[in-house]
Design a protein around this motif. Structure first.
Motif, PDB file in Angstrom:
ATOM      1  N   ASP A 161       0.811  -1.221   0.000  1.00  0.00           N
ATOM      2  CA  ASP A 161       0.000   0.000   0.000  1.00  0.00           C
ATOM      3  C   ASP A 161       0.844   1.271   0.000  1.00  0.00           C
ATOM      4  OD1 ASP A 161       0.970  -0.095   2.563  1.00  0.00           O
ATOM      5  OD2 ASP A 161      -0.996  -0.069   3.551  1.00  0.00           O
ATOM      6  N   ASN A 163       2.773   2.685   2.168  1.00  0.00           N
ATOM      7  CA  ASN A 163       2.713   3.581   3.328  1.00  0.00           C
ATOM      8  C   ASN A 163       4.029   3.608   4.097  1.00  0.00           C
ATOM      9  OD1 ASN A 163       2.766   1.129   4.638  1.00  0.00           O
ATOM     10  ND2 ASN A 163       1.004   1.560   5.963  1.00  0.00           N
ATOM     11  N   GLY A 168       1.227  -3.931   9.567  1.00  0.00           N
ATOM     12  CA  GLY A 168       0.471  -2.831  10.144  1.00  0.00           C
ATOM     13  C   GLY A 168      -0.332  -3.310  11.329  1.00  0.00           C
ATOM     14  N   ASP A 172      -5.584  -2.257   9.093  1.00  0.00           N
ATOM     15  CA  ASP A 172      -4.572  -1.927   8.085  1.00  0.00           C
ATOM     16  C   ASP A 172      -3.600  -3.075   7.841  1.00  0.00           C
ATOM     17  OD1 ASP A 172      -5.648   0.550   7.706  1.00  0.00           O
ATOM     18  OD2 ASP A 172      -4.220   1.603   9.006  1.00  0.00           O
ATOM     19  N   ARG A 173      -3.558  -4.047   8.748  1.00  0.00           N
ATOM     20  CA  ARG A 173      -2.594  -5.128   8.575  1.00  0.00           C
ATOM     21  C   ARG A 173      -2.929  -6.020   7.374  1.00  0.00           C
ATOM     22  NH1 ARG A 173      -5.914  -7.024  12.795  1.00  0.00           N
ATOM     23  NH2 ARG A 173      -6.553  -9.231  12.648  1.00  0.00           N
ATOM     24  N   ASN A 175      -3.621  -4.785   4.432  1.00  0.00           N
ATOM     25  CA  ASN A 175      -3.281  -4.075   3.193  1.00  0.00           C
ATOM     26  C   ASN A 175      -2.068  -4.646   2.486  1.00  0.00           C
ATOM     27  OD1 ASN A 175      -5.407  -2.337   3.625  1.00  0.00           O
ATOM     28  ND2 ASN A 175      -4.143  -0.717   4.535  1.00  0.00           N
ATOM     29  N   TYR A 180      -6.523  -8.632   0.195  1.00  0.00           N
ATOM     30  CA  TYR A 180      -6.872  -8.044   1.480  1.00  0.00           C
ATOM     31  C   TYR A 180      -7.583  -9.055   2.377  1.00  0.00           C
ATOM     32  CZ  TYR A 180      -8.543  -5.130   5.196  1.00  0.00           C
ATOM     33  OH  TYR A 180      -8.771  -4.619   6.451  1.00  0.00           O
TER      34      TYR A 180
END
Length: 430
Positions: A161, A163, A168, A172-173, A175, A180
């Motif tokens: 992602d 970032n 994460g 969010d982990r 991503n 997903y």
């Protein structure tokens, strides 16, 4: 029977001839012998000209009910679905009741968590499908099934992602997983069949690289004009967000290839629209799989390359996450699949519940441009109703009937129809 390397001796008496089941044809030249010869020849000729058995009329061939159903039978925790099904899940009872009502011969269940021991599938079949449910029908047994690992929740070890970190916390982990998900197997797939599955011939495309597809839609960052994914990540990124399976099913009318998948939703991304591009190309995989050429890049997880045979019967099943007219996504991807020359043209499945719900949203300003009755799910006040779930048989089938199990709100059956935000779609063919 004579042994190998020896000579067989013909019978020399009538009793020997009868004992071997043969005609008696003496070798002496006489009128009686000629009579026997003519009689034997006429009998042989009659046997050769016996009329062939009449062909089975098409209407005697059993119909097939083909279906797809996004069941929402998933958990954010590993093993969570097993624990739910081991208890008394009202959600699972409603899903089972719908299946008992519709009773498909072959059905794909999307968003059914995968576990290596297949415990969730065992529990769902034994405790829910094979037990009469309130609002359902008679217990429903499927002798055959197929399930396998998927990409959702499987860590990639890469910063997918962009970032700046790998992995994460919280939601969010998921991503940086290949697809997903918060744990491996979340949002998996399960195929159930009344008829035998040729498991040795199943093809899976879980590991297929996105970059292997000719003309793949590599996402671009619109602010820089550069690829959203680095070359190193792009070379490793998998195309399928879950998996693509070709599951051959041996029906009474011949083998039918169930082409099943669940492409990523074309949302939950940024200005680069990476999920929209991925959804497009996950749908295009089936386009190329049905093509007669340019399929050498389509190499499955077993190392076999190429597409589907030109004379093969198939049905495309799944929550394809793309409406032909409404919602997000690149609509040309689903339109081209619907218009593929190998896909049967038939009336679009519809339901009274879809029309009722779509018109209610229209009264609040969320208007479908597509036919209200053709939606397959209710996705809340931001998206309204959309047509995302598809059953697409191949040409060569005779269309009989179709529908979406989405009864009107005042129907008694509506009590079991809210187990998922999607509704079961079915098509009858022969």
């Amino acid at each position: 029977m004579a042994a190998a390397g020896t000579t067989s001796t013909a019978p020399t008496t009538a009793s020997e001839a009868r004992g071997n089941g043969g005609f008696i044809v003496p070798v002496q030249n006489s009128a009686m012998n000629r009579h026997f010869l003519l009689l034997a020849a006429s009998m042989l000729c009659a046997a050769c000209t016996t009329a062939p058995a009449p062909k089975t009329p098409p209407e005697a061939t059993p119909a097939l009910r083909l279906a797809t159903y996004n069941t929402s039978l998933y958990s954010d925790e590993s093993g969570g679905l097993i624990r739910q099904l081991a208890g008394d899940s009202e959600h699972a009872r409603k899903i089972a009741a719908v299946l008992q009502q519709v009773r498909p011969d072959l059905v794909l269940l999307n968003e059914f968590d995968y576990d290596e021991g297949h415990r969730a599938a065992d529990l769902f079949q034994q405790r829910y499908l094979e037990t009469a449910q309130p609002g359902g029908g008679e217990p429903l047994h499927y002798a055959y099934r197929y399930l396998a690992p998927v990409n959702t929740g499987v860590p990639s070890g890469l910063d997918l992602d962009n970032n700046g970190t790998v992995g994460g916390k919280g939601r969010d982990r998921g991503n940086d997983a290949w697809g997903y998900g918060l744990h491996p197997g979340q949002y998996g797939m399960l195929v159930l069949s009344r008829y035998p599955i040729d498991e040795k011939a199943v093809r899976t495309f879980q590991l297929l690289k996105w970059s292997a597809m000719p003309g793949a839609l590599r996402p671009l960052d619109p602010t820089t004009g550069k690829s959203f994914y680095s070359d190193a990540i792009w070379a490793q990124l998998r195309l399928s967000s879950k998996s693509h399976w070709d599951v051959p099913v041996r029906t009474p009318s011949g083998t039918v290839h169930a082409l099943v998948s669940h492409p990523t939703p074309p949302v939950f991304d940024g200005r680069e629209k990476r999920n929209a591009a991925r959804n497009h190309d996950e749908l295009r995989l089936w386009q190329d799989y049905l093509a007669g050429d340019n399929t050498a890049w389509l190499c499955d997880d077993q190392g076999r390359c190429g597409g589907l045979a030109a004379d093969a019967r198939f049905v495309i099943l799944g929550d394809l996450n793309n409406d032909p007219i409404d919602g997000d996504g690149r609509h040309e991807a689903i339109l081209e699949l619907l218009e593929n020359p190998r896909v049967l043209r038939y009336p679009t499945p519809h339901s009274p519940g879809a029309e009722q719900t779509s018109l209610a949203y229209a009264g609040k300003g969320i208007v479908r441009r597509g036919a209200p009755a053709q939606a397959t799910g209710d996705f809340g006040p931001r998206s309204g109703t959309l047509r995302l779930d598809y059953v697409l048989p191949s040409v060569g089938f005779q269309y009989l009937d179709s529908g979406v199990f989405w009864p009107a709100g005042d129907s008694p059956e509506a009590k079991i129809a809210d187990g998922s935000d999607h509704h079961l779609v079915w098509v009858d063919v022969r």
